[in-house]
Write a protein that holds these residues in place. Structure first.
Motif, PDB file in Angstrom:
ATOM      1  N   GLY A 180       1.929  -6.513   4.681  1.00 19.80           N
ATOM      2  CA  GLY A 180       1.431  -5.512   5.411  1.00 19.80           C
ATOM      3  C   GLY A 180      -0.436  -5.979   6.017  1.00 19.80           C
ATOM      4  N   VAL A 181      -1.093  -6.813   5.366  1.00 22.33           N
ATOM      5  CA  VAL A 181      -2.064  -7.274   5.606  1.00 22.33           C
ATOM      6  C   VAL A 181      -1.485  -8.468   6.434  1.00 22.33           C
TER       7      VAL A 181
ATOM      8  N   THR B 249      -6.841  -9.002  -0.201  1.00 20.01           N
ATOM      9  CA  THR B 249      -6.947  -8.820   1.476  1.00 20.01           C
ATOM     10  C   THR B 249      -7.404 -10.134   2.356  1.00 20.01           C
ATOM     11  N   ILE B 250      -7.763  -9.808   3.323  1.00 19.68           N
ATOM     12  CA  ILE B 250      -7.783 -11.062   3.977  1.00 19.68           C
ATOM     13  C   ILE B 250      -9.275 -10.640   4.881  1.00 19.68           C
ATOM     14  N   GLN B 251     -10.388 -11.159   5.335  1.00 15.91           N
ATOM     15  CA  GLN B 251     -11.407 -11.682   5.940  1.00 15.91           C
ATOM     16  C   GLN B 251     -10.727 -12.316   7.514  1.00 15.91           C
TER      17      GLN B 251
ATOM     18  N   LEU C  88      -9.913  -6.910   6.624  1.00 16.62           N
ATOM     19  CA  LEU C  88      -8.276  -5.753   6.499  1.00 16.62           C
ATOM     20  C   LEU C  88      -8.074  -5.339   4.708  1.00 16.62           C
ATOM     21  N   GLU C  89      -7.369  -4.218   4.695  1.00 21.41           N
ATOM     22  CA  GLU C  89      -7.011  -3.377   3.673  1.00 21.41           C
ATOM     23  C   GLU C  89      -5.230  -3.410   4.074  1.00 21.41           C
ATOM     24  N   GLN C  90      -5.103  -3.248   2.949  1.00 20.75           N
ATOM     25  CA  GLN C  90      -3.452  -2.629   3.018  1.00 20.75           C
ATOM     26  C   GLN C  90      -3.596  -1.539   3.325  1.00 20.75           C
ATOM     27  N   PRO C  91      -2.378  -1.575   4.430  1.00 19.42           N
ATOM     28  CA  PRO C  91      -2.439   0.064   4.989  1.00 19.42           C
ATOM     29  C   PRO C  91      -1.254   0.366   4.625  1.00 19.42           C
ATOM     30  N   ILE C  92      -1.768   2.061   4.639  1.00 20.70           N
ATOM     31  CA  ILE C  92      -1.282   3.335   4.037  1.00 20.70           C
ATOM     32  C   ILE C  92      -0.942   4.450   4.432  1.00 20.70           C
ATOM     33  N   GLU C  93       0.778   4.431   4.745  1.00 22.20           N
ATOM     34  CA  GLU C  93       1.081   5.409   6.175  1.00 22.20           C
ATOM     35  C   GLU C  93       0.419   4.998   6.785  1.00 22.20           C
TER      36      GLU C  93
END
Length: 119
Positions: free
Chosen positions: A31-32, A57-59, A74-79
């Motif tokens: 997702g990231v 994550t990615i910077q 960017l962190e993992q998307p949740i819902e």
């Protein structure tokens, strides 16, 4: 970096395995990767730099002409909600501030980046 170079680097990052830094780093969340690709391709000003972060994550980084740069992690998307941490740093006097936020439309970050670059 050009958009093409950023996308190539993102492809490399997306293929990182467990322990890619030899210190226990996690692979980057799918997702990231998807959201980083959207930012690189859709934002008016793509980031200047992209890097993986050891906890999955990615910077992304942008710089303006006043000695400041902004980092977005960017962190993992949740819902269908996205979480980022924004760091704003000044290279001249070595100051920084940061804030974690959640949002539902990643294009809001485009507006933030545009404000930053044009300030």
């Amino acid at each position: 970096m050009t958009r093409e170079e950023l996308l190539h680097r993102l492809d490399e990052i997306s293929n990182l395995d467990d322990n890619w830094n030899l210190e226990g780093a996690k692979p980057i969340n799918r997702g990231v990767i998807i959201n980083a690709r959207k930012i690189i391709t859709d934002f008016e000003n793509p980031p200047h730099f992209i890097a993986p972060v050891s906890y999955g994550t990615i910077q992304l980084e942008w710089e303006n002409n006043n000695g400041y740069y902004i980092e977005i992690e960017l962190e993992q998307p949740i819902e269908n909600k996205y979480k980022i941490t924004i760091f704003i740093l000044n290279n001249i006097d070595d100051t920084q501030m940061f804030k974690s936020i959640e949002f539902e439309d990643y294009m809001l970050i485009n507006n933030l980046v545009e404000l930053f670059i044009n300030s």
